[in-house]
Design an enzyme around this catalytic site. Structure first.
Site, PDB file in Angstrom:
ATOM      1  N   GLN A 194       4.035   8.004  15.450  1.00 19.01           N
ATOM      2  CA  GLN A 194       3.391   9.318  15.474  1.00 19.01           C
ATOM      3  C   GLN A 194       2.795   9.610  14.104  1.00 19.01           C
ATOM      4  O   GLN A 194       3.355   9.245  13.080  1.00 19.01           O
ATOM      5  CB  GLN A 194       4.401  10.422  15.813  1.00 19.01           C
ATOM      6  CG  GLN A 194       4.957  10.375  17.230  1.00 19.01           C
ATOM      7  CD  GLN A 194       5.971  11.485  17.447  1.00 19.01           C
ATOM      8  OE1 GLN A 194       6.958  11.586  16.725  1.00 19.01           O
ATOM      9  NE2 GLN A 194       5.726  12.323  18.440  1.00 19.01           N
ATOM     10  N   PHE A 223     -12.594   0.045  17.335  1.00 18.14           N
ATOM     11  CA  PHE A 223     -12.954   0.361  18.713  1.00 18.14           C
ATOM     12  C   PHE A 223     -14.458   0.506  18.885  1.00 18.14           C
ATOM     13  O   PHE A 223     -15.039  -0.005  19.844  1.00 18.14           O
ATOM     14  CB  PHE A 223     -12.261   1.647  19.161  1.00 18.14           C
ATOM     15  CG  PHE A 223     -10.800   1.498  19.496  1.00 18.14           C
ATOM     16  CD1 PHE A 223     -10.193   0.250  19.527  1.00 18.14           C
ATOM     17  CD2 PHE A 223     -10.023   2.610  19.794  1.00 18.14           C
ATOM     18  CE1 PHE A 223      -8.846   0.113  19.836  1.00 18.14           C
ATOM     19  CE2 PHE A 223      -8.687   2.486  20.117  1.00 18.14           C
ATOM     20  CZ  PHE A 223      -8.092   1.239  20.131  1.00 18.14           C
ATOM     21  N   TYR A 226       0.831  -1.209   0.000  1.00 20.11           N
ATOM     22  CA  TYR A 226       0.000   0.000   0.000  1.00 20.11           C
ATOM     23  C   TYR A 226       0.862   1.253   0.000  1.00 20.11           C
ATOM     24  O   TYR A 226       0.705   2.137  -0.846  1.00 20.11           O
ATOM     25  CB  TYR A 226      -0.907  -0.022   1.226  1.00 20.11           C
ATOM     26  CG  TYR A 226      -1.845   1.163   1.334  1.00 20.11           C
ATOM     27  CD1 TYR A 226      -2.925   1.290   0.471  1.00 20.11           C
ATOM     28  CD2 TYR A 226      -1.660   2.134   2.317  1.00 20.11           C
ATOM     29  CE1 TYR A 226      -3.798   2.365   0.576  1.00 20.11           C
ATOM     30  CE2 TYR A 226      -2.524   3.212   2.434  1.00 20.11           C
ATOM     31  CZ  TYR A 226      -3.587   3.326   1.563  1.00 20.11           C
ATOM     32  OH  TYR A 226      -4.448   4.393   1.662  1.00 20.11           O
TER      33      TYR A 226
END
Length: 348
Positions: free
Chosen positions: A301, A216, A170
């Site tokens: 990050q 989530f 990707y």
């Protein structure tokens, strides 16, 4: 040879306008038009007065994302894989390339096809743009920055990347597509626009999407433990889909094409643990948080420097994470547990 599997609805531009009404914005093609972002973009383009042609192979895009749009006489869809050349008689004024699985489980399921989609798909769409003298947009990704040493990431940063890891199909496919776009611009004078998209979420994500926000929310709504990979101290920046689509439009409609890719994302930065805690709160879930090993090449990050977009496009996100999560939780709640009518409304 073009492999058009099925034409859902496709005619000439004049056929699609209907009732003699003129739409002078022209015809826009959206590759990946049945996907999460692609379907939102098709909707927005129709609102702006375009005739719209969606192209999708429906490997990850969903037909029901287009159900409402297919009732519009200005909308058409071709079932087609952009790894193969597009019909030679296809006439378009603008092209948006969003055709590639964007979540790790989906793009790693067939890494060779993922790479082909990014590279051969870009070539086929660039050739279509060249034949039509059309403006063309490339949906690139923040993944081109790899696991960055520079924070936040400006467009001038070349990244810290792995060319042979499990995510590389990707990441490197998107980097190669950027190269092709700028080479076509330099060689043929093509009007190109390249956006580097940071984490995006919202309505029409799939329950099995595999990205952190959908993971989530689905786990919390089902009462399952939330799976955090690594310590959860890695950071992400989350942009709501509506904001991102506005960024697409502003970049495409800018009077001058930027000479480089443009970051589009929300610069608000959150740890994965912070996101997990927020999701548990918004879903009123009793789920616990469990930790699993960090995947290979997972960035520590991720935060966009959007100075260029703010200064040159007048664009910055307006929907904060609290608002966006509320909308997204409602969507998944309806999709997973609502009535058949609620599910239809959520998908639209």
């Amino acid at each position: 040879m073009s492999k058009v599997i099925k034409v859902l609805k496709l005619g000439s531009r004049s056929d699609q306008r209907g009732n003699g009404k003129s739409h002078d914005r022209g015809r826009a093609l959206v590759a990946g038009g049945a996907g999460f972002l692609g379907s939102h973009l098709c909707e927005r383009l129709l609102q702006e007065g375009y005739d719209v042609v969606a192209v999708d192979n429906f490997h990850t895009g969903k037909r029901y994302n287009l159900n409402a749009l297919l009732r519009d006489p200005r909308f058409s869809c071709i079932e087609h894989d952009i790894v193969e050349p597009l019909p030679l008689d296809l006439r378009v004024d603008e092209i948006y390339n969003l055709a590639c699985p964007a979540s790790p489980p989906h793009y790693q399921a067939d890494p060779i096809h993922t790479f082909k989609t990014s590279v051969l798909g870009a070539l086929n769409l660039l050739e279509l743009a060249r034949r039509n003298n059309a403006k063309i947009f490339q949906a690139s990704t923040s993944e081109v920055y790899g696991d960055p040493f520079v924070h936040p990431q400006p467009e001038s940063y070349f990244g810290n990347v792995n060319t042979h890891g499990p995510r590389s199909c990707y990441d490197e496919g998107k980097r190669s597509a950027e190269t092709l776009f700028f080479d076509y611009s330099r060689t043929y004078g093509l009007d190109i626009r390249v956006a580097r998209i940071f984490n995006t979420y919202g309505r029409r994500m799939q329950p099995d999407d595999g990205r952190v926000v959908s993971n989530f929310i689905v786990q919390a709504l089902r009462g399952q433990d939330l799976t955090v990979y690594g310590s959860g101290l890695q950071t992400r920046s989350f942009c709501y889909a509506d904001d991102l689509i506005e960024g697409f439009m502003r970049l495409m409609n800018a009077p001058c094409a930027p000479a480089h890719p443009v970051n589009l994302g929300n610069p608000g930065e959150f740890t994965v643990m912070e996101l997990a805690t927020l999701v548990i709160g918004y879903t009123n879930s009793r789920s616990k948080i469990v930790h699993r090993p960090l995947p290979i090449d997972d960035p520590r990050q991720r935060k966009p420097d959007i100075s260029f977009a703010k200064n040159n496009l007048g664009w910055e996100p307006r929907i904060n994470l609290a608002q966006g999560l509320t909308h997204t939780v409602d969507y998944f709640d309806a999709l997973l547990f609502g009535s058949r009518m609620a599910k239809g409304a959520a998908a639209s």
